[in-house]
Write an enzyme that holds these catalytic residues in place. Structure first.
Site, PDB file in Angstrom:
ATOM      1  N   LYS A 167       0.808  -1.221   0.000  1.00  0.00           N
ATOM      2  CA  LYS A 167       0.000   0.000   0.000  1.00  0.00           C
ATOM      3  C   LYS A 167       0.840   1.270   0.000  1.00  0.00           C
ATOM      4  O   LYS A 167       0.494   2.257  -0.641  1.00  0.00           O
ATOM      5  CB  LYS A 167      -0.963  -0.018   1.193  1.00  0.00           C
ATOM      6  CG  LYS A 167      -2.094  -1.028   1.020  1.00  0.00           C
ATOM      7  CD  LYS A 167      -3.067  -0.962   2.176  1.00  0.00           C
ATOM      8  CE  LYS A 167      -4.312  -1.800   1.900  1.00  0.00           C
ATOM      9  NZ  LYS A 167      -4.054  -3.207   1.711  1.00  0.00           N
ATOM     10  N   HIS A 259     -17.617   3.722  -0.156  1.00  0.00           N
ATOM     11  CA  HIS A 259     -16.588   2.883  -0.780  1.00  0.00           C
ATOM     12  C   HIS A 259     -17.012   2.684  -2.236  1.00  0.00           C
ATOM     13  O   HIS A 259     -17.955   1.962  -2.525  1.00  0.00           O
ATOM     14  CB  HIS A 259     -16.508   1.538  -0.046  1.00  0.00           C
ATOM     15  CG  HIS A 259     -15.523   0.584  -0.631  1.00  0.00           C
ATOM     16  ND1 HIS A 259     -14.524   0.001   0.107  1.00  0.00           N
ATOM     17  CD2 HIS A 259     -15.367   0.115  -1.894  1.00  0.00           C
ATOM     18  CE1 HIS A 259     -13.808  -0.802  -0.675  1.00  0.00           C
ATOM     19  NE2 HIS A 259     -14.312  -0.752  -1.898  1.00  0.00           N
ATOM     20  N   ARG A 343      -6.673  -8.314  -9.319  1.00  0.00           N
ATOM     21  CA  ARG A 343      -7.328  -9.598  -9.596  1.00  0.00           C
ATOM     22  C   ARG A 343      -8.785  -9.326  -9.945  1.00  0.00           C
ATOM     23  O   ARG A 343      -9.233  -8.189  -9.884  1.00  0.00           O
ATOM     24  CB  ARG A 343      -7.262 -10.491  -8.348  1.00  0.00           C
ATOM     25  CG  ARG A 343      -7.843  -9.791  -7.113  1.00  0.00           C
ATOM     26  CD  ARG A 343      -7.914 -10.681  -5.902  1.00  0.00           C
ATOM     27  NE  ARG A 343      -8.159  -9.952  -4.682  1.00  0.00           N
ATOM     28  CZ  ARG A 343      -9.327  -9.482  -4.276  1.00  0.00           C
ATOM     29  NH1 ARG A 343     -10.398  -9.640  -5.051  1.00  0.00           N
ATOM     30  NH2 ARG A 343      -9.455  -8.849  -3.125  1.00  0.00           N
TER      31      ARG A 343
END
Length: 728
Positions: A167, A259, A343
């Site tokens: 991150k 989100h 992914r």
């Protein structure tokens, strides 16, 4: 290794990087692919990743393995499954063209074993490996190992996984690419003192996150300086268990954000597109529970900016394949980069539904060197889609994950606008070793309102018996007025807790009559004796009206029902002072039993499931359970476990024992840490006292409801006699 270079030929080493920059026609020396684009800096085709894919190994299990196999079959690609001991009879094994055993149930010894997966890939002659999500899907070493073995890894280059997987590194790359980021500490000094000081400087509340984290694991919120170290240690333990890496970053926690994430896709020819955004704000334990696409109340301009920022992020790391760029969005629709998942995401079907695409097919084509099937202007947003994740868990017990057999499983019918993404069938076991997700219910509608109505209708048709599920909770959530209005944030569940977790209501008298009727009809069907009143369709015997007293268990209460078998085949039922006239029959339809009944003239048709002395009724109005009480002498040990001690709330592994015999503890003190369903759970003292016995050591397995410790109440000085105050 060196190769002669000419002005028109550039070397493409295993890293697939072109040496220099030219404007003339040139080719990669190793793969001899002609590069026509001007000023290219990266080989447009991976030297090891080009070629037909005729056989693919799916290095995963459950619903995502089944999902990949369906598309592979559609494309004429053979599929290879791998399985652990726990999955020997699983659905994904049955669906595959070939299946190979790779070890015992713990994922570290099976699905996370790179060596075993690669050995199967070579043994089976697989051309490619699809990692699904979780397990090895974002493992740089695995992607690199596939490349070294000449096996196509269906995913981005290992460099992109590495850069976006850490991150702190990803934040630097995104900042340089002009993608908005939120500030925080991503430094190398990982001492408690430095992290706590940085948290204080950022200002509480802060988010503590594992730099290699994902899926809500290794992530904690510290709301004050006093609880920072406890949350830090908990996040580190979970990160070590999940990622074998406990390096942390600390960021400002944005209160009540949304989100919002963007589906991106890149190919080896330098193309990258976005397939619009998904809103995944409604979460529990930092894990998504319901997702939708597109995001509600997001303007076309913000949608375009989100998409363009996500494509910038993908191009910054030369991204190839399916990826998701996650943002947090504030109330003013400002958005900030959070992370990139390198992914296919669990929630990818909602993006497919609104764009008419098959992203797994895109993955297979792009991994074989083909160009993207569509470019940006060709991708059209149509309608609205929801995905609800159906979990084996108990929402009323802090969403505690569960495990056990699916004794009964029936689903809504799948069609063009309804998808059931699952990896289990009726009779299968939801294993304690893996994620407790049973299925994903995906629906599409012309607009958000139509899609939401269809979601709720389908949830009513998703009926499960055998373990606790979150279906009723999903119905409460999707029916909440604020959710219907699209006012969603990551704090939605705690903010509306009282509405989402209403006090349970007792079944109505009519429902109890339906349950009694179901039992009577089942008994009549099963009774072979021709003269039994239960075997007689009329309920009459020798012209004597037959009366029967039944006692049913409804929640914590026992209810007495008087049943009178009438001559016309109907029933008169009495519950307290209320009288009911009841008729009905059981009819089989599509493998399920339906109770066609009338109670005081009101007709209904609930689905009927009778298992283990319990009647389960499912209808569009909800579900109910009514059981026949088990005599005390047949009843097992109470599920509450050891009186006064602490019990295991689920089957799992004891990760950490925090107390020893003789320790004094207060109510709420941490006693042990358990790992179950890949999540960390802290077991706390149910009362104050002294630890008399500790029944489990670190690393041992504890079954659900097993006593973990024995607590002895502390006897005040000068009081009590021998043995007083002891409890177990």
């Amino acid at each position: 290794m060196s190769f002669p270079l000419s002005p028109d030929i550039l070397l493409c080493p295993s890293a697939c990087k072109v040496i220099g920059s030219m404007t003339s026609v040139k080719s990669c020396f190793r793969c001899a692919v002609i590069v026509m684009e001007e000023k290219t800096q990266v080989c447009v085709l991976s030297c090891q990743g080009v070629g037909r894919i005729e056989k693919v190994l799916i290095a995963n299990r459950g619903e995502i393995a089944c999902r990949v196999m369906r598309t592979a079959k559609k494309m004429g690609v053979r599929s290879v499954a791998v399985y652990s001991d726990a999955d020997r009879d699983s659905m994904h094994v049955a669906m595959a063209d070939e299946a190979y055993h790779i070890g015992p149930p713990p994922s570290q010894q099976s699905y996370l074993s790179m060596e075993k997966v690669l050995e199967v890939a070579k043994q089976s002659g697989s051309h490619a490996v699809h990692p699904g999500y979780g397990f090895l899907s974002e493992n740089t070493e695995f992607a690199e190992a596939c490349k070294q073995e000449g096996i196509i890894f269906i995913g981005p280059p290992s460099s992109a996984i590495r850069d976006m997987g850490i991150k702190s590194t990803s934040k630097h790359i995104m900042s340089a690419a002009g993608v908005p980021i939120i500030g925080g500490y991503h430094g190398e000094d990982q001492s408690n003192e430095r992290l706590q000081a940085e948290a204080a400087q950022i200002g509480f509340p802060v988010m503590i996150k594992a730099v290699r984290g994902g899926g809500g694991k290794g992530m904690r919120i510290a709301r004050s300086d006093t609880d920072f170290l406890e949350q830090l240690e908990s996040a580190r333990r979970e990160a070590r268990k999940s990622f074998n890496d406990d390096v942390m970053l600390v960021e400002k926690f944005v209160e009540d954000p949304r989100h919002v994430e963007v589906q991106v896709f890149g190919d080896m020819h330098g193309n990258a597109v976005y397939l619009f955004e998904r809103d995944c704000s409604v979460q529990r334990r930092h894990q998504k529970i319901i997702e939708e696409a597109p995001g509600p109340d997001i303007s076309a301009e913000v949608r375009r900016k989100l998409g363009e920022a996500a494509v910038k992020a993908a191009k910054a790391v030369n991204y190839v394949g399916a990826g998701t760029v996650e943002f947090i969005m504030d109330a003013q629709h400002n958005f900030y980069f959070m992370e990139m998942n390198t992914r296919l995401q669990v929630e990818h079907p909602v993006s497919e539904m609104i764009t008419g695409t098959d992203l797994v097919e895109w993955q297979l084509r792009v991994a074989a060197g083909e160009r993207l099937p569509l470019l940006q202007d060709d991708i059209i947003l149509s309608g609205h889609s929801f995905e609800a994740r159906i979990y084996a868990e108990d929402p009323n017990n802090d969403f505690l994950p569960g495990a056990g057999p699916l004794l009964h499983l029936s689903t809504p019918p799948a069609d063009q606008h309804t998808r059931i993404e699952t990896g289990v069938r009726e009779g299968d076991e939801v294993s304690a070793h893996y994620d407790p997700m049973i299925a994903k219910l995906v629906v599409w509608g012309e607009d958000r309102s139509a899609a939401l109505k269809k979601l709720r209708y389908c949830l009513r048709q998703y009926n499960i018996v055998g373990l606790n599920t979150n279906i009723d909770f999903l119905l409460s959530l999707s029916g909440h007025p604020e959710f219907e209005a699209g006012n969603v944030t990551t704090s939605f569940i705690p903010q509306h807790y009282a509405d989402l977790f209403p006090a349970p209501t007792a079944p109505s008298g009519a429902t109890i009559c339906q349950a009694a009727l179901g039992l009577v009809l089942q008994e009549r069907k099963d009774t072979q004796e021709p003269f039994s009143p239960f075997g007689s369709s009329s309920g009459w015997r020798s012209n004597i009206q037959f009366h029967r007293n039944m006692t049913l268990q409804v929640g914590e209460k026992k209810v007495d029902v008087v049943v009178v078998y009438n001559k016309d085949g109907s029933y008169s039922m009495q519950i307290g002072a209320e009288a009911y006239h009841v008729t009905g029959e059981v009819e089989e339809e599509g493998g399920a039993s339906f109770l066609h009944c009338s109670v005081n003239g009101v007709k209904s048709r609930p689905k009927l499931v009778i298992l283990d002395n319990t009647v389960h009724l499912f209808s569009t109005e909800g579900s109910s359970e009514v059981s026949v009480p088990v005599p005390k002498y047949l009843a097992g040990v109470s599920g509450s476990g050891a009186q006064g001690g602490a019990v295991a709330p689920m089957t799992g592994t004891i990760e950490k024992v925090l107390v020893k015999v003789g320790d004094k503890v207060a109510v709420g003190d941490a006693l042990m840490v358990m790992i179950a369903m890949k999540m960390e759970h802290t077991i706390r003292a149910p009362k104050s006292g002294v630890i008399k016995k500790v029944f489990f050591s670190e690393g041992s397995q504890a079954n659900r409801h097993a006593a973990l410790v024995e607590l002895e109440e502390e006897v005040e000085e000068g009081k009590g006699g021998e043995g007083e105050g002891s409890s177990k």
